[in-house]
Motif scaffolding. Structure first.
Motif, PDB file in Angstrom:
ATOM      1  N   HIS A 110      -2.679   2.381   6.575  1.00 52.42           N
ATOM      2  CA  HIS A 110      -3.066   0.999   6.276  1.00 52.42           C
ATOM      3  C   HIS A 110      -2.367   0.158   7.333  1.00 52.42           C
ATOM      4  CE1 HIS A 110      -2.957   3.288   2.462  1.00 52.42           C
ATOM      5  NE2 HIS A 110      -4.057   2.611   2.172  1.00 52.42           N
ATOM      6  N   SER A 160      -7.089  -2.523   8.341  1.00 58.05           N
ATOM      7  CA  SER A 160      -7.879  -1.314   8.542  1.00 58.05           C
ATOM      8  C   SER A 160      -7.186  -0.148   7.858  1.00 58.05           C
ATOM      9  CB  SER A 160      -8.070  -1.020  10.034  1.00 58.05           C
ATOM     10  OG  SER A 160      -6.839  -0.696  10.645  1.00 58.05           O
ATOM     11  N   SER A 161      -7.995   0.816   7.384  1.00 61.94           N
ATOM     12  CA  SER A 161      -7.459   1.999   6.721  1.00 61.94           C
ATOM     13  C   SER A 161      -8.432   3.147   6.878  1.00 61.94           C
ATOM     14  CB  SER A 161      -7.212   1.730   5.237  1.00 61.94           C
ATOM     15  OG  SER A 161      -6.803   2.915   4.568  1.00 61.94           O
ATOM     16  N   LEU A 207      -7.437  -7.039   0.805  1.00 63.26           N
ATOM     17  CA  LEU A 207      -6.543  -6.882  -0.350  1.00 63.26           C
ATOM     18  C   LEU A 207      -6.211  -8.243  -0.938  1.00 63.26           C
ATOM     19  CD1 LEU A 207      -3.561  -4.546  -0.763  1.00 63.26           C
ATOM     20  CD2 LEU A 207      -3.114  -6.984  -0.948  1.00 63.26           C
ATOM     21  N   ASP A 227     -18.378   0.092   5.503  1.00 63.35           N
ATOM     22  CA  ASP A 227     -18.458   1.485   5.062  1.00 63.35           C
ATOM     23  C   ASP A 227     -19.492   2.209   5.917  1.00 63.35           C
ATOM     24  OD1 ASP A 227     -18.234   3.843   3.719  1.00 63.35           O
ATOM     25  OD2 ASP A 227     -19.324   3.199   1.938  1.00 63.35           O
ATOM     26  N   ALA A 284      -7.696  -3.807  -3.665  1.00 63.64           N
ATOM     27  CA  ALA A 284      -8.287  -3.745  -2.334  1.00 63.64           C
ATOM     28  C   ALA A 284      -9.784  -3.469  -2.433  1.00 63.64           C
ATOM     29  CB  ALA A 284      -7.617  -2.673  -1.496  1.00 63.64           C
ATOM     30  N   THR A 285     -10.550  -4.110  -1.547  1.00 64.94           N
ATOM     31  CA  THR A 285     -11.997  -3.945  -1.493  1.00 64.94           C
ATOM     32  C   THR A 285     -12.396  -3.485  -0.102  1.00 64.94           C
ATOM     33  OG1 THR A 285     -12.319  -5.723  -3.113  1.00 64.94           O
ATOM     34  CG2 THR A 285     -14.227  -5.084  -1.785  1.00 64.94           C
ATOM     35  N   LEU A 286     -13.238  -2.459  -0.036  1.00 65.04           N
ATOM     36  CA  LEU A 286     -13.753  -1.979   1.242  1.00 65.04           C
ATOM     37  C   LEU A 286     -14.893  -2.891   1.690  1.00 65.04           C
ATOM     38  CD1 LEU A 286     -13.758   0.237   3.445  1.00 65.04           C
ATOM     39  CD2 LEU A 286     -15.388   1.497   2.003  1.00 65.04           C
ATOM     40  N   THR A 291       0.839  -1.201   0.000  1.00 65.07           N
ATOM     41  CA  THR A 291       0.000   0.000   0.000  1.00 65.07           C
ATOM     42  C   THR A 291       0.872   1.248   0.000  1.00 65.07           C
ATOM     43  OG1 THR A 291      -0.124   0.104   2.421  1.00 65.07           O
ATOM     44  CG2 THR A 291      -1.815  -1.194   1.283  1.00 65.07           C
ATOM     45  N   HIS A 336     -10.761  -3.315   5.120  1.00 64.74           N
ATOM     46  CA  HIS A 336     -10.516  -3.597   3.707  1.00 64.74           C
ATOM     47  C   HIS A 336      -9.951  -5.006   3.565  1.00 64.74           C
ATOM     48  CE1 HIS A 336     -10.472   0.826   2.496  1.00 64.74           C
ATOM     49  NE2 HIS A 336     -10.466   0.868   3.817  1.00 64.74           N
TER      50      HIS A 336
END
Length: 232
Positions: free
Chosen positions: A48, A63-64, A75, A87, A82-84, A42, A73
């Protein structure tokens, strides 16, 4: 490469993922177990941190604060995509992957332990304790329960209060005063790993990871773990 910590091995022990603080933010890196192949996962101005491998070693949850507040997230190691997963406006951090890889437990808003299904996004609250500071959820080996740490008598960013080892609602050891810096943007000044090892057998074989707890000098923190009910 800056200060580094929170190393986590891949399931096959061939790779280590860790977080490093440099250029005013946390980033994720991997390196082979033999010390070769350093790779940055990252970059950018956001944090991150708190990486953990999936059971197959193909993905890393972390976490980010890239969405604006801390979120969870996932990865893909091969592609770097990367996918959240979460949200919400809440601060969400310290992810822990279930043994079957299907779910992630994490801290939400400092006072809850939530669980989310990685693939579908179905979410539930495992524990909520307003007025306390919850940290470091960890799954039991069978994936049916969670162990986590709780500080009473204080809330982030600096928690100062009573810490005790608890299982099933019963105290297992005398209470002692403990302190922890919980600021999401600062690096800890010192860490301890002896206390988690000491009480492994009393927490159903699972303890929060070494390096999570620290105090400003003095003896190691006195941990307390809670194993409450089945995680659904």
């Amino acid at each position: 490469m800056g200060r580094t910590w929170r190393p986590r091995r891949s399931p096959d022990s061939s790779t280590v993922v860790f977080q490093s603080y440099r250029e005013s933010s946390f980033g994720l890196w991997t390196i082979r177990a033999d010390g070769t192949g350093l790779r940055r996962l990252t970059s950018g101005p956001f944090d991150h941190r708190e990486p953990v491998f999936s059971p197959d070693g193909e993905k890393i949850a972390y976490s980010s604060d890239a969405p604006g507040s801390y979120g969870i997230h996932v990865l893909d190691v091969a592609s770097g995509r990367a996918t959240l997963v979460t949200d919400t406006p809440d601060e969400e951090y310290e992810p822990a992957r279930s043994p079957d890889g299907i779910k992630l437990a994490f801290v939400a808003a400092g006072t809850r332990i939530d669980v989310v299904t990685v693939a579908g996004g179905a979410r539930s609250t495992f524990a909520t304790e307003p007025g306390t500071a919850l940290h470091s959820p960890m799954w039991t080996p069978d994936g049916g329960d969670l162990v986590y740490a709780r500080y009473s008598g204080g809330v982030p960013p600096v928690a100062v209060g009573v810490a005790e080892l608890v299982r099933g609602g019963k105290r297992c050891s005398p209470a002692k005063t403990s302190s922890r810096s919980a600021s999401r943007g600062r690096a800890p000044t010192s860490t301890s790993s002896s206390a988690p090892q000491r009480y492994r057998s009393r927490c159903n074989g699972v303890v929060p990871p070494a390096g999570t707890y620290h105090r400003q000098g003095g003896p190691p923190d006195f941990l307390f773990c809670i194993s409450s009910r089945t995680a659904r």
